[in-house]
Write a protein that holds these residues in place. Structure first.
Motif, mmCIF file in Angstrom:
data_model
loop_
_atom_site.group_PDB
_atom_site.id
_atom_site.type_symbol
_atom_site.label_atom_id
_atom_site.label_comp_id
_atom_site.label_asym_id
_atom_site.label_seq_id
_atom_site.Cartn_x
_atom_site.Cartn_y
_atom_site.Cartn_z
ATOM 1 N N PRO A 142 -0.412 72.387 36.522
ATOM 2 C CA PRO A 142 -1.765 71.826 36.803
ATOM 3 C C PRO A 142 -2.827 72.119 35.865
ATOM 4 O O PRO A 142 -3.924 71.454 36.013
ATOM 5 C CB PRO A 142 -1.930 72.153 38.442
ATOM 6 N N PHE A 200 5.205 69.712 36.703
ATOM 7 C CA PHE A 200 3.916 69.571 36.345
ATOM 8 C C PHE A 200 2.916 70.734 36.279
ATOM 9 O O PHE A 200 2.952 71.498 37.035
ATOM 10 C CB PHE A 200 3.268 68.378 37.468
ATOM 11 N N ALA A 206 -4.495 69.917 32.979
ATOM 12 C CA ALA A 206 -5.182 68.815 33.184
ATOM 13 C C ALA A 206 -6.694 68.969 33.601
ATOM 14 O O ALA A 206 -7.340 67.899 33.625
ATOM 15 C CB ALA A 206 -4.413 68.129 34.800
ATOM 16 N N ARG A 231 1.267 60.906 31.149
ATOM 17 C CA ARG A 231 1.304 62.172 31.615
ATOM 18 C C ARG A 231 2.624 63.124 31.419
ATOM 19 O O ARG A 231 2.688 64.132 30.832
ATOM 20 C CB ARG A 231 1.117 62.512 32.999
ATOM 21 N N ARG A 247 9.478 55.751 34.704
ATOM 22 C CA ARG A 247 9.626 55.258 35.795
ATOM 23 C C ARG A 247 8.591 54.038 35.631
ATOM 24 O O ARG A 247 8.836 52.859 36.264
ATOM 25 C CB ARG A 247 8.489 56.128 36.897
ATOM 26 N N THR A 292 8.655 66.756 38.709
ATOM 27 C CA THR A 292 8.331 65.091 38.126
ATOM 28 C C THR A 292 9.780 64.584 38.060
ATOM 29 O O THR A 292 9.693 63.268 38.155
ATOM 30 C CB THR A 292 7.463 65.064 37.170
#
Lengths: 510, 393
Positions: free
Chosen positions: B54, B52, B57, B155, B162, B33
């Motif tokens: 996974p 990230f 999540a 997140r 960003r 990321t």
């Protein structure tokens, strides 16, 4: 693929020299009995005309109108006494109360008509036999077409009986210009096939082409219109149907009015329409029976879902295995999370799900109705819920497959949706091996194939490929009726104008 | 038919014989990321990568522990002679293939930036695996520390910076944009700076954008405050949606007035007057009143004219201040005057371009602002003030 060569099926019923009727009733009877030996359903009913001349009535049990035979043929003839005065010929003409009575001269003819269901009347001393129009058999009532239902519009569908079907068409188009040429195909079944068209509207060349293709067929039996379709289509290897099949008389009539040709087959409730274009497959009957704005919207939706039905699983596979950078971050992250426990590659997962969807569909279709619902429940539970919970497939994949399934049902023609559904699998393979590049290759191949396809000589993509705006009135949109002044341009020249121009209604026109 | 079978066979073989050379299953990827570049031991560079995760999540099961969110990202770092070398070493520590397609944030530490980023930047623009649209930042302290924050709302810390950048408050510089800046006539680059904003007690902290790093030929030479950055953005015509608060200096009732959203378009016209370099800046700007602390009624045209005057004075002053800072202190042509002169006076530029660093601070800048207030908002007279106290003229 195995090269398939037809063996033996071209062999038709042997046709020896026709045997003329003899004046002796017994000889005729013996001949027919020998031909129809072991035919337990053929009934021989001897009687005496006016109590003197012996006569024989032969009919197939169940195909003839028993009551009519007794009341209108046997009873009047047995009561007859003026036989000598007017002669047998004249007497028969006067007394037999049947709508149709044709004279036959050979025994072979007698057998042919007998097998069609006509009772045959033979008389002692007569060189002619009479085929009586008293054929009658059990037939299904006219019902709503199951495969092409419409909320608004006629509810009649074709049945298995050819005469009912032709009468349904004749009832809509009440013009002697509507021609129905009859052909018999099939050595043993001798199936009645009717080629219907409107003289002056349909291109004569197309009608001739259809007839000549039909006349080429040499088969022992025609059980369904599909048999004919496979014999006369232009490209036998294409997955796409090149003739339209419909069980709606109104669809057939609309096609006839557009200058197309319909082929009706005895024993099949599906009429074939030719020539067609690809866009014909995307038009439902109801498009023309509801407001044109909504129909246009539905058509666009259909084309959109056609693409989804063909491409969605392969796009999903391609993006997930080759182009992860194309997905928006947060979407990719949630897809990654749901895929984390799935042991299969996306390609295998997609194939697995699509195959099981197809299996479910087929199982639900073929099973008895009572079990069908059970299958769908089990399928939905097993494939949808448990597979995700067990981590065998990911939830997004289930959504993709479900959406694809719905999308394929958006295509109004069942046969067309089948071919799209089937093409999905090579597309998934291409996507899984070459990514978006593969999908693009597949699409290009598909477009090339579609462009080279013909339906009875007419280019398949005709209306879409030609830059003729008038042609698009019934393709990308459904133009209002008052603006569709011209028939779709098929081949050749003919009566193009279908309605008078300038009929657009407005409040000023009163 | 025979050719069709042959073709099908060839295609089938093609499909199965390749082993799908490009195929990378999502489960086998480590989704990056963000990446941070610090100075390592000696001459080396240290690359910290945020992944990230996974698993966390998955929102299955329901209920859940309740206590505190799980971290959705993890970081790993490795040192190497250059970034490519460090990344190759890093791959040895990560069981999945490092995937850069989703990496949208690159952070250089200030230390590294001061020693020059040109050599590192080459990798980012040359290698196809990096996104050209990834945003570039310079961190105030250690760049890795920015990635080691775990924001409560977003997140990952990468998505925090960003998303903040995409609000268009400060400047935003992508890899591609920075590459263009490297090729510019002024040889000056701007990269937004990130700081870490501690969120009270606990370890939660988020990075945020504040100020701008000024680089000359890839070497960081100074920083600009947020205010100066905005002044530069006015000149660069990068003001999108913005709040301007100014003092109503004229008229009987003093007080502050805020406008939002302020939109602006700026025209920069270079001029050569008797051999001296001059720039005319013409700003056309407009906005709606969102807060009015004065007792003035802005529906009155005379009052409005006064407010507009104050507004335009305020904008002009801000631009002048920023230019003063840029010209005198930074001596860095972040406002791209070089390009403007190059376009209009190519011959003179050709002669003067080597001395640009000396010329730039001496350029005389004339600022003209045409400001307009479009709408007074939902109420005319100041809210919360009785009618008789409103200034009536």
């Amino acid at each position: 693929m195995v090269r398939y060569r037809m063996r033996g099926s071209a062999k038709t019923e042997p046709q020896p020299e026709p045997v003329p009727l003899s004046a002796e009733l017994a000889r005729n009877e013996q001949w027919i009995r020998s031909v129809c030996s072991s035919c337990s359903d053929v009934v021989y009913r001897p009687f005496k005309i006016g109590g003197r001349t012996s006569a024989l009535l032969i009919f197939v049990d169940g195909l003839a109108d028993d009551r009519g035979i007794e009341d209108f043929v046997i009873a009047p003839l047995m009561r007859e006494d003026a036989l000598e005065a007017i002669g047998l010929q004249e007497m028969l003409r006067q007394k037999v109360e049947a709508s149709d009575a044709s004279e036959l001269e050979t025994l072979d003819e007698c057998v042919v008509r007998l097998m069609d269901g006509y009772p045959i009347l033979l008389c002692e001393g007569e060189l002619n036999a009479l085929a009586l129009g008293l054929a009658k058999w059990e037939m299904r009532a006219v019902e709503e077409p199951a495969g092409e239902s419409a909320v608004r519009g006629p509810r009649e569908g074709f049945t298995e009986t050819l005469r009912i079907n032709t009468s349904q068409i004749r009832r809509i188009i009440r013009s002697p210009k509507l021609k129905m040429d009859s052909v018999r195909i099939g050595g043993y079944t001798r199936t009645h096939v009717v080629v219907a068209y409107i003289q002056g509207v349909a291109d004569a060349a197309i009608v001739e082409e259809v007839k000549s293709r039909l006349s080429r067929i040499q088969a022992d039996g025609i059980l369904e219109s599909v048999y004919i379709e496979e014999f006369i289509e232009d490209n036998p290897y294409s997955p796409f149907p090149q003739l339209l099949d419909t069980e709606r008389p109104d669809v057939v009539c609309a096609s006839l009015l557009e200058g197309r040709v319909a082929i009706l087959t005895e024993g099949s409730p599906f009429a074939l329409v030719a020539p067609i274009t690809f866009s014909s497959l995307m038009q439902a009957a109801e498009d023309y029976y509801q407001r044109y704005i909504f129909s246009t919207f539905i058509r666009w939706l259909r084309y959109f879902f056609l693409m989804i039905s063909l491409l969605l699983p392969s796009l999903y596979v391609a993006v997930l295995t080759f182009h992860q950078e194309m997905v928006p971050s947060s979407l990719l992250f949630s897809m990654a999370s749901s895929r984390e426990d799935v042991p299969f590659p996306a390609l295998v997962e997609a194939i697995l799900m699509e195959v099981s969807f197809e299996a479910l569909r087929e199982a639900g279709l073929r099973l008895p109705k009572q079990i069908g619902s059970a299958v769908s429940i089990v399928g939905a539970l097993v494939v949808g819920e448990s597979a995700v919970q067990a981590g065998l497939v990911s939830a997004p994949m289930v959504i993709v497959v479900a959406l694809t399934g719905i999308a394929s049902c958006m295509i109004p023609r069942y046969v067309a949706s089948n071919s799209i559904r089937m093409l999905r699998f090579p597309m998934i393979f291409l996507a899984g091996t070459l990514g978006l590049l593969g999908i693009m290759m597949g699409i290009i191949a598909l477009v090339l194939h579609l462009s080279s396809l013909r339906s009875i000589g007419l280019p398949y993509m005709a209306s879409l490929a030609t830059p003729r705006v008038g042609e698009w009135k019934d393709v990308l949109i459904r133009a209002p009726w008052w603006s569709m002044t011209k028939r779709p341009r098929l081949t050749g020249t003919f009566d193009q104008r279908r309605l008078a121009p300038g009929q657009k209604p407005s409040k000023n026109r009163g | 038919m025979r050719t069709a079978i042959g073709l099908a066979a060839v295609l089938a073989m093609l499909a199965f014989s390749t082993g799908c050379w490009d195929r990378k299953e999502l489960n086998d990827l480590a989704l990056v990321t963000a990446a941070a570049f610090d100075r390592g031991a000696g001459d080396s560079v240290r690359v910290t990568v945020q992944f990230f995760i996974p698993k966390t999540a998955v929102t299955g099961g329901g209920g859940g522990g309740g206590g505190g969110q799980e971290q959705q990202t993890a970081t790993r770092y490795e040192e190497g002679e250059n970034i490519a070398d460090a990344l190759a070493r890093l791959q040895m520590k990560v069981p999945r293939k490092i995937f850069w397609g989703q990496c949208k944030v690159f952070i250089f530490s200030q230390e590294l930036a001061r020693s020059g980023i040109q050599n590192h930047f080459d990798l980012l623009i040359r290698s196809p695996q990096f996104r050209e649209h990834a945003y570039m930042f310079v961190s105030e302290g250690q760049a890795a520390a920015v990635l080691d924050t775990y924001p409560p709302l977003e997140r990952s810390s990468a998505s925090v910076i960003r998303d903040l950048t995409q609000l268009d408050i400060g400047i935003k510089v992508t890899v591609g944009e920075l590459s263009r800046q490297f090729k510019s006539d002024s040889h000056v680059q701007m990269i937004p700076m990130v700081r870490i904003l501690p969120l009270g007690k606990g370890k939660r902290a988020i990075p945020y954008e504040s100020g701008t790093a000024v680089l000359k030929n890839g070497r960081m030479t100074g920083t600009m405050s947020e205010g100066v950055t905005r002044g530069v953005m006015w000149v660069l015509n990068q003001i999108r949606e913005y709040v301007v608060t100014f003092e109503n200096e004229e008229g009987p009732s003093r007080g502050r007035v805020s406008l939002r959203p302020v939109k602006a378009s700026t025209k920069v016209t270079p001029r050569m007057v008797n051999g001296s370099w001059q720039v005319d800046i013409f700003v056309r700007t407009q906005g709606d009143i969102t807060q009015n602390e004065t007792l003035e009624n802005p529906i009155n045209p005379e009052v409005l004219a006064r407010l507009e005057k104050s507004f335009s004075d305020e904008i002009g002053e801000r631009i002048k201040q920023s230019l003063r800072e840029v010209q005198r202190n930074q001596k860095a042509d972040v406002v791209s005057f070089a390009e403007a002169f190059h376009r209009k006076y190519p011959k003179q530029w050709e002669k003067a371009k080597d001395d640009w660093e000396k010329i730039f601070p001496e350029i005389k800048v004339n600022v003209r602002v045409a400001a307009r207030i479009n709408r007074p908002g939902l109420v005319n007279v100041p809210g919360g003030v009785p009618y008789d106290q409103v200034n009536k003229e």
